[in-house]
Design a protein around this motif. Sequence first.
Motif, PDB file in Angstrom:
ATOM      1  N   LYS A 216       0.821  -1.200   0.000  1.00  0.00           N
ATOM      2  CA  LYS A 216       0.000   0.000   0.000  1.00  0.00           C
ATOM      3  C   LYS A 216       0.863   1.261   0.000  1.00  0.00           C
ATOM      4  O   LYS A 216       2.020   1.251   0.422  1.00  0.00           O
ATOM      5  CB  LYS A 216      -0.946   0.013   1.198  1.00  0.00           C
ATOM      6  N   ILE A 217       0.265   2.321  -0.495  1.00  0.00           N
ATOM      7  CA  ILE A 217       0.852   3.660  -0.484  1.00  0.00           C
ATOM      8  C   ILE A 217      -0.084   4.536   0.334  1.00  0.00           C
ATOM      9  O   ILE A 217      -1.297   4.533   0.106  1.00  0.00           O
ATOM     10  CB  ILE A 217       0.992   4.217  -1.914  1.00  0.00           C
ATOM     11  N   VAL A 218       0.462   5.274   1.287  1.00  0.00           N
ATOM     12  CA  VAL A 218      -0.370   6.109   2.163  1.00  0.00           C
ATOM     13  C   VAL A 218       0.137   7.547   2.138  1.00  0.00           C
ATOM     14  O   VAL A 218       1.326   7.791   2.394  1.00  0.00           O
ATOM     15  CB  VAL A 218      -0.386   5.593   3.613  1.00  0.00           C
ATOM     16  N   LYS A 219      -0.750   8.458   1.819  1.00  0.00           N
ATOM     17  CA  LYS A 219      -0.446   9.873   2.005  1.00  0.00           C
ATOM     18  C   LYS A 219      -0.828  10.190   3.441  1.00  0.00           C
ATOM     19  O   LYS A 219      -2.000  10.131   3.817  1.00  0.00           O
ATOM     20  CB  LYS A 219      -1.232  10.716   0.996  1.00  0.00           C
ATOM     21  N   GLU A 220       0.165  10.526   4.270  1.00  0.00           N
ATOM     22  CA  GLU A 220      -0.045  10.675   5.702  1.00  0.00           C
ATOM     23  C   GLU A 220      -0.628  12.045   6.050  1.00  0.00           C
ATOM     24  O   GLU A 220      -0.258  13.061   5.460  1.00  0.00           O
ATOM     25  CB  GLU A 220       1.284  10.507   6.446  1.00  0.00           C
ATOM     26  N   ARG A 221      -1.532  12.049   7.029  1.00  0.00           N
ATOM     27  CA  ARG A 221      -1.996  13.328   7.555  1.00  0.00           C
ATOM     28  C   ARG A 221      -0.874  13.948   8.400  1.00  0.00           C
ATOM     29  O   ARG A 221       0.017  13.241   8.879  1.00  0.00           O
ATOM     30  CB  ARG A 221      -3.250  13.149   8.398  1.00  0.00           C
ATOM     31  N   PRO A 222      -0.884  15.247   8.600  1.00  0.00           N
ATOM     32  CA  PRO A 222       0.171  15.897   9.390  1.00  0.00           C
ATOM     33  C   PRO A 222       0.234  15.347  10.807  1.00  0.00           C
ATOM     34  O   PRO A 222      -0.792  15.121  11.450  1.00  0.00           O
ATOM     35  CB  PRO A 222      -0.235  17.376   9.378  1.00  0.00           C
ATOM     36  N   ASP A 223       1.452  15.141  11.296  1.00  0.00           N
ATOM     37  CA  ASP A 223       1.649  14.625  12.654  1.00  0.00           C
ATOM     38  C   ASP A 223       1.515  15.704  13.716  1.00  0.00           C
ATOM     39  O   ASP A 223       1.188  15.425  14.865  1.00  0.00           O
ATOM     40  CB  ASP A 223       3.030  13.986  12.784  1.00  0.00           C
ATOM     41  N   ASP A 224       1.801  16.951  13.338  1.00  0.00           N
ATOM     42  CA  ASP A 224       1.774  18.028  14.321  1.00  0.00           C
ATOM     43  C   ASP A 224       1.416  19.334  13.623  1.00  0.00           C
ATOM     44  O   ASP A 224       1.207  19.389  12.409  1.00  0.00           O
ATOM     45  CB  ASP A 224       3.123  18.149  15.033  1.00  0.00           C
ATOM     46  N   LEU A 225       1.339  20.400  14.404  1.00  0.00           N
ATOM     47  CA  LEU A 225       0.936  21.697  13.877  1.00  0.00           C
ATOM     48  C   LEU A 225       1.934  22.234  12.860  1.00  0.00           C
ATOM     49  O   LEU A 225       1.543  22.835  11.849  1.00  0.00           O
ATOM     50  CB  LEU A 225       0.774  22.694  15.027  1.00  0.00           C
ATOM     51  N   THR A 226       3.223  21.987  13.100  1.00  0.00           N
ATOM     52  CA  THR A 226       4.245  22.470  12.166  1.00  0.00           C
ATOM     53  C   THR A 226       4.076  21.853  10.789  1.00  0.00           C
ATOM     54  O   THR A 226       4.108  22.548   9.766  1.00  0.00           O
ATOM     55  CB  THR A 226       5.651  22.151  12.710  1.00  0.00           C
ATOM     56  N   GLN A 227       3.868  20.530  10.735  1.00  0.00           N
ATOM     57  CA  GLN A 227       3.672  19.858   9.463  1.00  0.00           C
ATOM     58  C   GLN A 227       2.379  20.322   8.805  1.00  0.00           C
ATOM     59  O   GLN A 227       2.308  20.494   7.590  1.00  0.00           O
ATOM     60  CB  GLN A 227       3.660  18.340   9.663  1.00  0.00           C
ATOM     61  N   ALA A 228       1.338  20.540   9.611  1.00  0.00           N
ATOM     62  CA  ALA A 228       0.071  21.014   9.065  1.00  0.00           C
ATOM     63  C   ALA A 228       0.233  22.380   8.402  1.00  0.00           C
ATOM     64  O   ALA A 228      -0.290  22.628   7.312  1.00  0.00           O
ATOM     65  CB  ALA A 228      -0.986  21.084  10.165  1.00  0.00           C
ATOM     66  N   MET A 229       0.981  23.276   9.045  1.00  0.00           N
ATOM     67  CA  MET A 229       1.199  24.608   8.473  1.00  0.00           C
ATOM     68  C   MET A 229       1.999  24.522   7.183  1.00  0.00           C
ATOM     69  O   MET A 229       1.739  25.258   6.226  1.00  0.00           O
ATOM     70  CB  MET A 229       1.909  25.493   9.496  1.00  0.00           C
ATOM     71  N   LYS A 230       2.974  23.624   7.129  1.00  0.00           N
ATOM     72  CA  LYS A 230       3.751  23.448   5.904  1.00  0.00           C
ATOM     73  C   LYS A 230       2.855  23.006   4.753  1.00  0.00           C
ATOM     74  O   LYS A 230       2.995  23.486   3.616  1.00  0.00           O
ATOM     75  CB  LYS A 230       4.860  22.417   6.126  1.00  0.00           C
ATOM     76  N   GLU A 231       1.941  22.085   5.027  1.00  0.00           N
ATOM     77  CA  GLU A 231       1.059  21.599   3.971  1.00  0.00           C
ATOM     78  C   GLU A 231       0.035  22.643   3.555  1.00  0.00           C
ATOM     79  O   GLU A 231      -0.418  22.658   2.408  1.00  0.00           O
ATOM     80  CB  GLU A 231       0.363  20.305   4.414  1.00  0.00           C
ATOM     81  N   LEU A 232      -0.328  23.523   4.479  1.00  0.00           N
ATOM     82  CA  LEU A 232      -1.304  24.564   4.153  1.00  0.00           C
ATOM     83  C   LEU A 232      -0.707  25.636   3.251  1.00  0.00           C
ATOM     84  O   LEU A 232      -1.402  26.193   2.401  1.00  0.00           O
ATOM     85  CB  LEU A 232      -1.846  25.200   5.439  1.00  0.00           C
ATOM     86  N   VAL A 233       0.571  25.950   3.438  1.00  0.00           N
ATOM     87  CA  VAL A 233       1.168  27.053   2.685  1.00  0.00           C
ATOM     88  C   VAL A 233       2.067  26.570   1.544  1.00  0.00           C
ATOM     89  O   VAL A 233       2.600  27.390   0.799  1.00  0.00           O
ATOM     90  CB  VAL A 233       1.980  27.981   3.616  1.00  0.00           C
ATOM     91  N   SER A 234       2.241  25.257   1.399  1.00  0.00           N
ATOM     92  CA  SER A 234       3.087  24.727   0.328  1.00  0.00           C
ATOM     93  C   SER A 234       2.538  23.363  -0.094  1.00  0.00           C
ATOM     94  O   SER A 234       1.463  22.951   0.340  1.00  0.00           O
ATOM     95  CB  SER A 234       4.540  24.601   0.800  1.00  0.00           C
ATOM     96  N   ASP A 235       3.305  22.667  -0.942  1.00  0.00           N
ATOM     97  CA  ASP A 235       2.890  21.328  -1.367  1.00  0.00           C
ATOM     98  C   ASP A 235       3.782  20.238  -0.764  1.00  0.00           C
ATOM     99  O   ASP A 235       3.939  19.166  -1.337  1.00  0.00           O
ATOM    100  CB  ASP A 235       2.873  21.221  -2.896  1.00  0.00           C
ATOM    101  N   ALA A 236       4.370  20.522   0.411  1.00  0.00           N
ATOM    102  CA  ALA A 236       5.258  19.560   1.075  1.00  0.00           C
ATOM    103  C   ALA A 236       4.437  18.476   1.773  1.00  0.00           C
ATOM    104  O   ALA A 236       3.776  18.741   2.777  1.00  0.00           O
ATOM    105  CB  ALA A 236       6.159  20.280   2.084  1.00  0.00           C
TER     106      ALA A 236
END
Length: 330
Positions: free
Chosen positions: A216-236
């Motif tokens: 399987k391939i899994v696109k992971e949800r953000p682990d913490d607030l920092t990762q969430a902010m990165k995904e909100l403002v970029s495509d990381a």
Amino acid sequence: MFGGALDADAPDGDVVKGGYDDPDIVLSAEDAITASFAETTKLIIKQKFEVLEAVANAAANAIGMDGLGALGETANKYDAFTDDGGHKFQVVETSDYCGLTGRCCCRPNHKLQLHVYQGDNEVMYMDRGCKLGCCCSCHESCQQEMKVHVGPGEGELIAHIKEPMLGGFLSPTLNVMDRDGNDIAKIQAKATCCIGGICCDHTFEVSDPEGNPMGKIVKERPDDLTQAMKELVSDADVFTLEVPKDMDPKKKAAMFSALHLIDYWLFESEGDVKLDIVNGECSFKCCDMFCCGCIVPCSCSCGGGDSNDGDDYGGDDDGGGDDGGDDGGE
């Protein structure tokens, strides 16, 4: 771990010097793939956060000109890690910035190559042509596609990954074929109609032509607030790949490549936040609706109303009265 440098005296196709036991051994590119993926059961792939890209998008959104954000689009870079945190691969995109198939005009469906390095050695690369985005996958020009080669240079074809006709109908689907065109795997999202969003994991199940699970391939949800902010403002984004240890290394390489195609296809604008200061509007992309290869973003927004509507209406009435008065005066 596999390492070493290029051997200038090696024949064509023999690209890597250095092995597990003998640092002077020369391995062919195909053997390098085997050495790289033989023991692999799980990889964690993290896309690098690009500050320039995030700043360009934020600035464009702030003045209500989203399209200008493309001017800051940078080539993607990824790091792949083993389950215990060891660095396995670096993946680097090469693509044109401008032009009819470049990043600036066609992101995220632009023409590109992804080069996979282990240390200083390129072990494989992926080649994707430019495709039409957000349309029904009823023609090859709209179907996502990627070819996987041993590297560097014009290496032997390992696998061919292609979106089927109509894209899997309601669930995003990719077919994986070997170099002879024989089906070796099917990758299908464990979702119907709705895909994307940063609030949950997104799983893609891998099965063989008989329907037996292969990983399987899994696109992971953000682990913490920092990762969430990165995904909100970029495509990381962060992905995981899980495959059986006894799977053919070439098939593992194909699954690894399909993961990157999925990222470009479905997750490059996931969780997109737009803060339009000029128009007083804020929007957030919740998910994408998927049907027959057609991808339609679903967003929530607030603000941005035209506060002058009422004044304009009143102004029209006043103008009408003035015209009437002028007529009467005449």
